[in-house]
Design a protein around this motif. Sequence first.
Motif, short mmCIF file in Angstrom:
data_model
loop_
_atom_site.label_atom_id
_atom_site.label_comp_id
_atom_site.label_asym_id
_atom_site.label_seq_id
_atom_site.Cartn_x
_atom_site.Cartn_y
_atom_site.Cartn_z
N VAL A 56 -9.69 -0.43 8.84
CA VAL A 56 -11.01 -0.49 8.93
C VAL A 56 -11.34 0.00 10.30
O VAL A 56 -10.13 -0.28 11.37
N THR A 57 -12.33 0.73 10.57
CA THR A 57 -12.83 1.38 11.96
C THR A 57 -13.86 0.42 12.61
O THR A 57 -14.70 0.17 11.87
N LEU A 58 -13.57 -0.14 13.86
CA LEU A 58 -14.57 -0.56 14.46
C LEU A 58 -15.21 -0.14 15.81
O LEU A 58 -14.65 0.46 16.42
N ASP A 59 -16.48 0.22 15.94
CA ASP A 59 -17.31 0.50 17.13
C ASP A 59 -17.52 -0.76 17.72
O ASP A 59 -18.28 -1.74 17.36
N VAL A 60 -17.25 -0.98 18.95
CA VAL A 60 -17.25 -2.10 19.82
C VAL A 60 -17.81 -1.80 21.24
O VAL A 60 -17.40 -0.63 21.97
N ARG A 61 -18.97 -2.50 21.74
CA ARG A 61 -19.44 -2.33 22.99
C ARG A 61 -18.83 -3.09 23.93
O ARG A 61 -18.48 -4.30 23.70
N THR A 62 -18.31 -2.23 25.00
CA THR A 62 -17.53 -3.14 26.10
C THR A 62 -18.27 -3.76 27.18
O THR A 62 -19.48 -3.46 27.26
N GLY A 63 -17.75 -4.49 27.88
CA GLY A 63 -18.38 -5.03 29.19
C GLY A 63 -18.99 -4.10 30.12
O GLY A 63 -20.17 -4.43 30.54
N ASP A 64 -18.64 -2.77 30.26
CA ASP A 64 -19.19 -1.97 31.22
C ASP A 64 -20.23 -1.05 30.32
O ASP A 64 -20.73 -0.18 30.95
N GLY A 65 -20.57 -1.38 28.89
CA GLY A 65 -21.52 -0.75 28.45
C GLY A 65 -21.31 0.49 27.34
O GLY A 65 -22.03 1.16 26.81
N THR A 66 -19.89 0.97 27.57
CA THR A 66 -19.43 2.07 26.76
C THR A 66 -18.91 1.33 25.80
O THR A 66 -18.97 0.43 25.15
N THR A 67 -18.77 2.58 24.47
CA THR A 67 -18.19 2.24 23.17
C THR A 67 -16.88 2.64 22.87
O THR A 67 -16.61 3.68 23.33
N ALA A 68 -16.22 1.63 22.49
CA ALA A 68 -14.56 1.75 22.15
C ALA A 68 -14.55 1.82 20.65
O ALA A 68 -15.54 1.02 19.96
N THR A 69 -13.59 2.57 20.10
CA THR A 69 -13.51 2.55 18.75
C THR A 69 -11.80 1.85 18.46
O THR A 69 -11.07 2.28 19.07
N HIS A 70 -11.95 0.87 17.62
CA HIS A 70 -10.69 0.07 17.40
C HIS A 70 -10.50 0.41 15.97
O HIS A 70 -11.43 0.71 14.93
N ARG A 71 -9.04 0.32 15.53
CA ARG A 71 -8.55 0.50 14.21
C ARG A 71 -7.90 -0.45 13.77
O ARG A 71 -6.89 -1.03 14.54
N ALA A 72 -7.66 -1.03 12.69
CA ALA A 72 -7.06 -2.19 12.22
C ALA A 72 -6.71 -2.20 10.58
O ALA A 72 -7.38 -1.57 9.95
N ALA A 73 -5.56 -2.66 10.17
CA ALA A 73 -5.55 -2.65 8.85
C ALA A 73 -6.28 -3.72 8.14
O ALA A 73 -6.85 -3.48 6.93
N TYR A 74 -6.56 -4.73 8.99
CA TYR A 74 -7.62 -6.01 8.37
C TYR A 74 -8.34 -6.51 9.36
O TYR A 74 -7.95 -6.56 10.68
#
Length: 500
Positions: free
Chosen positions: A148-166
């Motif tokens: 699963v790929t997640l797009d996450v807005r961080t505290g400074d307003g930028t977007t990070a992409t995370h990857r997880a099996a579940y």
Amino acid sequence: MNGTSTGTAGGPAAGSTRPVIVVGAGPTGLLLAGDLAEAGVPVTLLEKRPHQVSNLSRAFGVHARTLEQLDARGLADDLLATGATITRLRLFRRLTLDLSTLPSRFPFLLITPQYEVERILEQRARRLGVRFEYESELLALRQDTRGVTLDVRTGDGTTATHRAAYVVGTDGHKSAVRRATGQPFPGVSVITSLFLADVRLAEKPDSVLTVDGAGDVFAMIASFGDGWYRVMGFNRRNEVPDDHPLDLDEVRDVTRRALGTDYGMHDARWLSRFHSDERQAPQYRVGRVFLAGDAAHIHSPAGGQGMNTGLQDAANLSWKLAAVLNHQAPDTLLDTYHSERHPVGKAVLRSSGGLVRLARAHHPALRALRAAVTALVNTAPPARAKVLAQITGIGHRYPAPRGAHPLTGTRIPDTTLNSGRRLYETLRGGHFVLITPPATPLPHIPADDKPGAFPAVEHWADDQRTTILVRPDGHAAWAADNPDTTAIETAITTRFTTTG
């Protein structure tokens, strides 16, 4: 199906790859993340809010089954020190449930605020190495066959992409994870207007928990044990939107009418309105994404089952995820999370909704039904035991294969074993436990050097003849009367496929 959601623009910032990402750092997410970390599974916990220790929370009661789950993690005694216990619950003014009769090490309801539960679970999770990322808001997720790929807005307003099996969504009733999977959240409003207040009192109530109603009003006062009291109530003739102003005078008025006094309440640190819905997600698993706690189900506060049901969701899912990620079980084991916990969530919706509808009964027919239920539970021990088992969670059992021993799928109560240890002490660390009569011949069972690899072996301290393989969540994976060595060996090698 693959859950998708739209929403992020621009290139990804530096992200992370973890076997499991848990979204939501409430009690459910904290327990789940801690369990996974204890099993050696790297886990990241994302939380939209900034990190803070809040003294404001809705939940305040911890039932027997939840205390048993915390005991299996070595946390129950610490939590007991934060609150007070009650052994009687009063419903409908004339119905009293005696919790002291529960077949549990914890025959009572613990009154302690949710923030104390979160505190001990967060301390454990940090000690075990859970990675916390606060001010991290889920924007979107995409599934494929490998993760699963997640797009996450961080505290400074930028977007990070995370990857997880579940991914596990434990992010509450407005769950971004649930929305990202495209699941509906069907249901209805049960109470359209309730209030909560945390106050100080000039006069101390006689009981840790005071509950009553009169006419169109209802109020409850629970002591947090530190000088603060939680007040919850409603006025049927003043049902207003959640954002309608609330002041202490209104809380005092409803409390006086319902309880006969407001106990000199003053200095409110928190005033809030909310409404109570009954809703449940159709699926607790969508591919590689799971829902637990309020993200999966919400219901009325009657019986105090909300936080407890979420924590028990986490206890069911965590050992299964760990087994799959540690290559001890196939991915299909994870399907049993839905097949076991969805019926429990449905039963909680039904029981809590029934309680609140009877408590608010206005129509003569409903009042007559309430009187009949009260009489039945007061006079019929089996009915009383069933109500107690449902509210406290100790009566929930999971589906068992056709022809299985009657104990398969049931909760196994704590007991002192022949070694002098208690069962729930032996479960700590995510272990299976095989309990046999002392003279039972056993196959060779290697030491359980990694939780879940092989069961710890214990013997009954009394004359019980049944052999039981107990899962890490305290339910029986398998049981048999007087089994031979081959049957026990088969049960151990197939321990992950005998449920659901």
